[in-house]
Structures are given as C-alpha cells and as structure tokens.
Design an enzyme around this catalytic site. Sequence first.
Site, PDB file in Angstrom:
ATOM      1  N   ALA A  13      71.995  68.280  34.405  1.00 52.38           N
ATOM      2  CA  ALA A  13      72.836  68.557  33.253  1.00 52.38           C
ATOM      3  C   ALA A  13      72.024  68.364  31.992  1.00 52.38           C
ATOM      4  O   ALA A  13      71.433  67.300  31.787  1.00 52.38           O
ATOM      5  CB  ALA A  13      74.063  67.646  33.245  1.00 52.38           C
ATOM      6  N   GLU A  14      71.976  69.384  31.161  1.00 55.81           N
ATOM      7  CA  GLU A  14      71.237  69.310  29.901  1.00 55.81           C
ATOM      8  C   GLU A  14      72.220  69.097  28.757  1.00 55.81           C
ATOM      9  O   GLU A  14      73.083  69.929  28.506  1.00 55.81           O
ATOM     10  CB  GLU A  14      70.448  70.592  29.671  1.00 55.81           C
ATOM     11  N   ASP A  15      72.080  67.984  28.091  1.00 62.00           N
ATOM     12  CA  ASP A  15      72.934  67.671  26.943  1.00 62.00           C
ATOM     13  C   ASP A  15      72.045  67.648  25.708  1.00 62.00           C
ATOM     14  O   ASP A  15      71.251  66.736  25.520  1.00 62.00           O
ATOM     15  CB  ASP A  15      73.620  66.321  27.153  1.00 62.00           C
TER      16      ASP A  15
END
Length: 631
Positions: free
Chosen positions: A628-630
């Site tokens: 997951a890229e935040d």
Amino acid sequence: MASCPLFLLAPQPPPPLVAARHCRSPLAGSAHPLTSCRAPRLRRRQSCRCSSSPSSSSSSSSGPRERSPRPRQRKQRTEQRPGSGSAVDPVGFLVKTGVSDRAFAQFLRDRHKALKDRRWELYSRFIDLKEGSSGYELLGMHRHRQHRVDFMDWAPGARYCSLIGDFNQWSATENCAREGHLGHDDFGYWFVILEDKLREGQEPDEYFFQEYNYVDDYDKGDNGVDAKDLIRRMNEEYWEPGEVTSRKSRWETVAKLYEQMFGPNGPQTEEELGEIPDAETRYKNWKATQKDESSSSSPSYDIIDTGQEFDIFNVVTDRASFEKFQAKATPLAYWVEMRKGRKAWIEKYVPAISHKDKYRIYFNTPDGALERVPAWATYVLPDAEGMQSYAVHWEPPPEEIYKWRFGRPKVKGSLRIYECHVGISGSEQKISSFQEFTSNVLPHIKNAGYNAVQIIGVLEHKDYSSVGYKVTNYFAVSSRFGTPDDFKKLVDEAHGLGLLVLIDIVHSYASADEMVGLSLFDGSNDCYFHSGKRGHHKYWGTRMFKYDDVDVLHFLLSNLSWWVTEYKIDGFQFHSLSSMLYTHNGFSTFTGAIEEYCNQYVDKDALIYLILANEMLHELHPDIITIAEDV
C-alpha cells in the site's frame, strides 16, 4: 499518539497490506525507496496499538474504598487480554489491539458491520470471492466452442447495444444485442453474439451442438465421428447392461420397487399388509435374491457394519466394487471426441471477427448515440492518429501464442525492489518498448543485486504525461510499449532471471477521458463513479470509483485477478491510497490525532474494498505481494 493505517485493523485472516509512506518523483527510474521493505515476511499483525491505554491511578487511603470487581468480570477481562486467544469479534478485537478511543472504537464496529453487509451483498450475486473476481472469463470478447464469438459488457444506463468495427463495416445495426433477457439482464449486462459466417459451398453443421477446438488440441478431432455412432459406443463401452433405461412415467420406479418388496399381487390395505419384518431381515432376503457379478463395474450396496453410529456422509461400502466404479472413464471423453479441429473450422467458416480487427461498442442512450471502447478490452490503441481510439481484438493463431517457459521464482530474504518505467528506460530520445526493456534493462537490474522489479505505467493510458497513472483501460497493457505477448515475454524473462514482477495498480482513481476511458461510459454520470463532487478528484481532475456498488467491486476485483492469471504478475503496489481513503483525497492537514482516521471524511466503502481485495488476492494466490502506497 502514534497513528496506524486503518486497513491493518481489519479483523480478517489474510495478511494485511504493508503501508509504505514516502514521497517520490513519478519519473524515478533508479533504486526504489522501499528497499528495506520486507514484503515476503508479511504477517497478520496481532497487535497494533493506535492509542496508549490510560494509566491506572492509585486511590488515596482516605478516600472511599472501591469495590473489587466481580469474579466473573475479572475472569472475562483476563481472557480478553491483548495477544491472548484467537477469536475475532468486534469487541474482543478492540481489547486485544488496545483501542480505547470511543470514537475510533465505534468507527471500527460500524466498519466491521458494514463489511459483513457488503460481503452478504456480494455473495448474494456471486458464490464467493473467486467467482466475484473472475468476471474476465465472461465479460469482454471470448471465442466460443460453437463457432461463434461472445461479447459481454456492463452498461446499465444504455437502451441499445451493438458492436461496430472492421468486421461489419462499422454498422450499428448488424451485430446488436437481442431484445429481452437474451441480450440484456436486470443488472445492466449486455450480451452480443457474433456468428461465424459459413463459406461458399459449405453445408451447415448437422448438429446444433457441434463444437470446435480452436486452441487446445487444435490439430486433433478431425476424425469424422458421427453422433449416432458415438451414442452406440457409449452404450457399449461405458454404461452397464440395464443401467440406461427409458421411463414412461415418474411413478414407474416406485411401482417396480413396490413390486419387488411385496410381489405383483401385494397387499392393498394395512390389514392385508400385516407385520413388516425389520430392516435387517428384509435386507438379507433381498441380498439372497441378488446375483454376485464380479465383472460388473456397478458399486455393491452391501453395507459393512462397523458397529459405529450410522453416518449418512461416511458410509463404508465394498472397497473392491468402489475402485471398479472409480476406474470408469467419464462420458465427457466421448463428446470431446466429437469436436472437430481448427482445420475443419477454418475450412467451413469465416471468423466473425479476425485477429487484430478494430472494434468499438455502440450505445443508444437517453441523451443520444455513443461510441465507447469496451471496458473489458485487452488491447487498446488510445491515441490513434486522425481517428477515434478503438479496441483491437487479440486472438493470435495457436502456433503464435506465447508459450511460458519459467515459473515464479523463489526469493529468499527481504525484497530489493527496483522501480522503473518502461517508456523512459532507454538512453535514446524515444519511448522504449517491452522488447528493449527485456533485452537491455532486465539484465542490468539482476546484476545490480535486485530481486524484484516494480513497473509503473503498464496499464493502458491515453495521457502519456501522467506516467501511466491516469488509467483509461484497466485490462489492457500500454500499446505504446508493445503487444500483450511482448509483456508476457518480459514477465517470463524476468522470472527466468530470478526477479519478481510487481506493477503499480491504480484503483484509487481513473482517467476522466470519455472517449476511451470509463467516464460517462453508458451516458450516465454514475456508472462506475460517484456523481456530484464526490465523483471527481479535488485537484487532479480524475474520477473516483463507486466502491459501494457490487458491479464496480466485480470490475476491480476481476482486474486484480486478471493480471495475476493472464500475465503471472507476482504482486501489486496500490497507488496513492490517500486519494481513496479520504473524501478530501488526502489534501488536508494531518496532526496525528486519532479522530482524523474515523471522522466524516473517511471513505468507509474504499476501506472495505481494500479489505476484500487483499483477502481475495491472498486467498486465491497465497504467494502474492501487496503493498500500500500512502503518499
């Protein structure tokens, strides 16, 4: 107060997404900032404290004495201590993870209930996540065994649907969906059949159910087997004598059973019936009349009594007869033998749509006629010079289909990810291709000591300046870099070098292009996306998916499964989750307060989709990597 990604708190068995918070340039072509990410060791976090538990204050001796808790309450509190036990429930989950904030705890309870409701809504349409994520097997363009091509797409706002392309001189009336439920169901799915055309001088098939092998064993089946001869062989080779009988009435079997039990002149009233022997006596009497035929393949009904309680799901029968019955070949082989091969199909029919034919989908909507690129198209040319974008039917002959050579490599230790973009990977001032990347860049990545390559911009996009993040066609590889088979070769060669292949998947938003993308696909504003302000990104001009719709979930889950099944992708990085997790698209001031993760700006439907997507991927593909890229 330390913050924790909300999707890590989902009380579900599959491993959680790994949140990677970093800022980077989208044109980065060097080492990945996630080189320290240990994705192969992803495990479900048993304890993730998002707030500190209040410290207990000591009571004064002069104050009133507090009453000690009851033994029952003390026992319950001891059993729900964080880290103990394996039961997952909303209340116990909050205690185990140390969540003490009331607003956040209530948010997790509401989200857990919404997750159960969303599962029920999804499973009411599909049996399980496997079926809910396999839409690519039906939707889009598929070759049917009965000399035709089936097309299906979802457009609930359209009133008429047809296919136009090179195969019918772009006629909007020649190949259209039938009226009624044969062409359009209640959920908005349109079904169009393209019949292969009979060549001149050829006679139609004698049997309506005549099938052809197009790819699998395409050079077999041309043995001229007749249906009557096939049925005769089935009766002689497969069925036992007397096993296949014709019944004139549904009471025929009951009448024969009654005659076997009581004879042809059996009793007609209860007085004439008299006393009925017990079951064991009646069974022994029946067994004495049966002939012991060891050559018969039918199973013996002689039940072996082991003295245990009778269990209908675990009946012990004669092992020898059971093995004989299992050794019998299924009758499906006979029907497959009747299929004709590819040579016979080419000799008799002209394909309704040929390999590399251009096509689009035509809709008649309340606002007028529309031409769109199908949402499930697997090969698209989005920026054709001098003409509108179109889809390309990709059905190469079986001798030209790419044959996979390598399997998924086994990577030991942590991941060392090299993030790159195919188009800017070359030294020349041009857009590099999949073939150039395979021959020039993959060996360099391997020699540099990396064990995984993450490619951005793989999905088809019209705006090249977006570096592939404004996706228009989710099931198609970018045509700027090459064909689907070129990308398959890239993945295969990477696996041969011991490299895992990850791609950036952009399910947080989509391109707002109407001619080639999903925006206003069927003329309505709320087909795939939210209507109003919520359906548009605050700053990027993109569209936001409607994650609470079952058909949109079907589309997104099937898209993930498609890339793993068709191209053997080893993992995904979910791009820019802050755009979908919050209605303000992440453009807000974060102070770290826990209330910012559970207020009215949190998109609960997007969180539920991430939970379902992560669960589906790890359930169907246990070795998959999800990041997951935040940003």
